[in-house]
Design an enzyme around this catalytic site. Structure first.
Site, PDB file in Angstrom:
ATOM      1  N   TYR A  61       0.612  -3.959 -13.094  1.00 23.46           N
ATOM      2  CA  TYR A  61       0.047  -4.558 -14.297  1.00 23.46           C
ATOM      3  C   TYR A  61       0.901  -5.790 -14.584  1.00 23.46           C
ATOM      4  CZ  TYR A  61      -2.396  -0.086 -14.846  1.00 23.46           C
ATOM      5  OH  TYR A  61      -3.171   1.025 -14.645  1.00 23.46           O
ATOM      6  N   ARG A  62       0.282  -6.863 -14.939  1.00 27.84           N
ATOM      7  CA  ARG A  62       0.959  -8.164 -14.920  1.00 27.84           C
ATOM      8  C   ARG A  62       1.552  -8.570 -16.264  1.00 27.84           C
ATOM      9  NH1 ARG A  62       1.350  -8.376  -9.462  1.00 27.84           N
ATOM     10  NH2 ARG A  62      -0.660  -8.653  -8.408  1.00 27.84           N
ATOM     11  N   ASP A 150       9.361  -3.574  -5.317  1.00 24.07           N
ATOM     12  CA  ASP A 150       8.111  -3.767  -4.584  1.00 24.07           C
ATOM     13  C   ASP A 150       7.673  -5.224  -4.581  1.00 24.07           C
ATOM     14  OD1 ASP A 150       5.934  -2.466  -3.098  1.00 24.07           O
ATOM     15  OD2 ASP A 150       4.714  -3.340  -4.678  1.00 24.07           O
ATOM     16  N   HIS A 177       9.439  -1.214  -0.593  1.00 18.46           N
ATOM     17  CA  HIS A 177       8.543  -2.149   0.096  1.00 18.46           C
ATOM     18  C   HIS A 177       9.253  -2.510   1.396  1.00 18.46           C
ATOM     19  CE1 HIS A 177       5.692  -5.675   0.208  1.00 18.46           C
ATOM     20  NE2 HIS A 177       6.631  -6.085   1.045  1.00 18.46           N
ATOM     21  N   HIS A 230       3.206   2.000   0.838  1.00 16.39           N
ATOM     22  CA  HIS A 230       2.098   1.424   1.621  1.00 16.39           C
ATOM     23  C   HIS A 230       2.397   1.291   3.119  1.00 16.39           C
ATOM     24  CE1 HIS A 230       4.553  -2.041   0.655  1.00 16.39           C
ATOM     25  NE2 HIS A 230       3.966  -2.290  -0.494  1.00 16.39           N
ATOM     26  N   ASP A 303      -1.805   0.682  -4.832  1.00 16.50           N
ATOM     27  CA  ASP A 303      -1.192  -0.649  -4.815  1.00 16.50           C
ATOM     28  C   ASP A 303      -2.117  -1.660  -5.496  1.00 16.50           C
ATOM     29  OD1 ASP A 303       0.589  -2.699  -4.414  1.00 16.50           O
ATOM     30  OD2 ASP A 303       0.219  -2.909  -2.265  1.00 16.50           O
ATOM     31  N   HIS A 307      -5.332 -10.400  -9.142  1.00 16.38           N
ATOM     32  CA  HIS A 307      -5.038 -11.827  -9.219  1.00 16.38           C
ATOM     33  C   HIS A 307      -6.269 -12.544  -9.769  1.00 16.38           C
ATOM     34  CE1 HIS A 307      -1.241 -11.640  -7.034  1.00 16.38           C
ATOM     35  NE2 HIS A 307      -1.832 -10.875  -6.126  1.00 16.38           N
ATOM     36  N   PHE A 321      -1.177 -12.590  -2.113  1.00 16.25           N
ATOM     37  CA  PHE A 321      -1.295 -11.269  -1.507  1.00 16.25           C
ATOM     38  C   PHE A 321      -1.776 -10.264  -2.553  1.00 16.25           C
ATOM     39  CE2 PHE A 321       1.974 -12.995   1.435  1.00 16.25           C
ATOM     40  CZ  PHE A 321       1.416 -12.622   2.649  1.00 16.25           C
ATOM     41  N   GLY A 322      -2.706  -9.384  -2.182  1.00 21.23           N
ATOM     42  CA  GLY A 322      -3.034  -8.278  -3.078  1.00 21.23           C
ATOM     43  C   GLY A 322      -4.511  -7.986  -3.190  1.00 21.23           C
TER      44      GLY A 322
END
Length: 427
Positions: A61-62, A150, A177, A230, A303, A307, A321-322
């Site tokens: 969560y950003r 991570d 990670h 992951h 994960d 974005h 990435f994501g």
């Protein structure tokens, strides 16, 4: 007011039983047949699956710092739509929760804005990239779930060894990670035929497995609970399998996207397929599936990494990435593996609820009288086309949009409170 969930197919202690569940306040009061309806709000499940709320130990969560991508509110609402009632969030926000004051502020922010139970990771090292290990004892006292950098692998063996020693002292896990930057080479997808075909820089599988081998030796020396985030390569799965045979305290997760996709499904130079670790070869994908089925892989974690559209648009070289995943994980996995007969429904539920709760000491993943009423209802018979318009996350960055799936969530309850109801549910 009490809540009665009638006519469900209840998953309890490894069995599926047609029965009812009565909720009183925040707790499960009773499970059985012919439970009293008087004074209760009644939901007729009409045979839908009633399961423990899912547990996801790996989400991003950003907030604070990057709320244009996601907020705690939108991220947790998306999780509830996916049937998740307990979520653990990574520390790559701004400011990073790497000291007591910042961590306590993050926890307060989580509690004020999340509609699901939200557990917070502490950083392993300051700034996520330094070699200075945080005060793990203080962060544990403040409620840290575990420790992770991570998004960044810990490059120095001495730093990881020190971190493992400290984490072992406080009794919390190191969730890593796994990435050796000296072998990473700033790639954007798996180093293989697809990268060559598209003319894109590749990420070597050995950048993961080499660091994992190092970490497993250090975990053996320190006795820490080491969790591999992951996992994506065949070699990593085999290393974990061997480590478990040697009695090393290691657990491992696989993501839905690494189980469901390989580099062969990448649709051109498309940023929606850019994730770290990348989608690997079919051989790697099959090794992950085998590891999931034989117990080498202990749990599934999404994960979830939202974005903005602009950050994921176009060329992989420029895209972030994501991939998002908490809204769609169960349904995509159920459709691919359970409906096809490759996997028992009970195993999928355990990998997404009971197993992560048990391995990380969370009071979740079990339906029983007296337990917290964290429940998810899944419609296994209704086909639904995944659509951007329906996503509750701010992010829409997933290649699964447009697919038809079974098993989307109908209802989600957290501590006895209805936090999600599907537009398709009719009680």
């Amino acid at each position: 007011m009490a809540i009665l969930l009638k006519n469900g197919l209840v998953y309890q202690e490894g069995e599926f039983i047609k029965e009812d569940v009565l909720i009183s306040g925040s707790k499960i009061q009773a499970i059985g047949l012919d439970l009293p309806e008087e004074g209760a709000e009644v939901y007729d499940l009409k045979g839908k699956l009633l399961a423990p709320g899912l547990v996801d130990i790996h989400e991003h969560y950003r907030e604070p710092g990057f709320t244009y991508k996601e907020t705690i509110k939108t991220g947790s609402e998306a999780a509830s739509r996916g049937g998740f009632t307990t979520v653990c969030t990574m520390p790559n926000v701004d400011p990073i929760p790497d000291d007591l004051e910042t961590f306590e502020k993050q926890v307060a922010l989580n509690e004020a804005n999340s509609c699901v139970h939200l557990k917070q990771y502490g950083a392993i090292t300051e700034d996520l990239t330094s070699d200075k290990v945080v005060d793990m004892a203080a962060l544990k006292e403040a409620g840290a779930f575990a420790f992770s950098n991570d998004g960044h692998g810990i490059q120095q063996a001495g730093t990881m060894y020190e971190a493992m020693q400290e984490a072992a002292k406080v009794g919390l896990a190191i969730c890593e990670h796994i990435q050796d930057d000296s072998l990473y080479h700033h790639g954007v997808m798996n180093a293989g035929k697809k990268a060559e075909e598209l003319g894109l820089p590749g990420i070597l599988g050995v950048s993961e497995s080499a660091q994992l081998a190092r970490d497993l030796v250090l975990a053996q020396a320190t006795g820490v609970h080491y969790h591999a985030c992951h996992v994506s390569t065949k070699e990593s799965v085999e290393l974990i399998r061997i480590a478990k045979e040697y009695g090393i305290n290691v657990t491992a997760e696989a993501t839905p996207h690494h189980l469901l996709l390989s580099e062969e499904e990448i649709d051109g130079n498309n940023g929606y397929y850019k994730m770290n670790p990348p989608l690997r070869s079919k051989e790697d994908q099959f090794a992950l599936i085998e590891g999931m089925l034989d117990g080498t892989i202990d749990l599934i974690a999404t994960d979830h990494a939202p974005h903005s559209r602009e950050e994921k648009a176009g060329d992989m070289r420029k895209a972030a990435f994501g991939i998002i995943g908490n809204e769609t994980a169960f349904a995509c996995l159920y459709t691919k593996f359970v409906k096809s007969g490759q996997m028992d429904l009970s195993l999928l539920l355990d990998l997404m609820s009971y197993q992560p709760a048990k391995l990380f000491g969370l009071d979740a993943g079990v339906l029983a009288p007296g337990k917290e009423a964290d429940l998810a209802v899944f419609d296994l018979d209704h086909a639904e086309k995944l659509s951007e318009e329906d996503y509750l996350s701010k992010g829409v960055n997933t290649p699964f949009t447009g697919q038809e799936v079974y098993g989307m969530t109908a209802l989600t309850f957290v501590s006895g409170k209805l936090v999600y109801k599907s537009k398709h549910f009719a009680d």
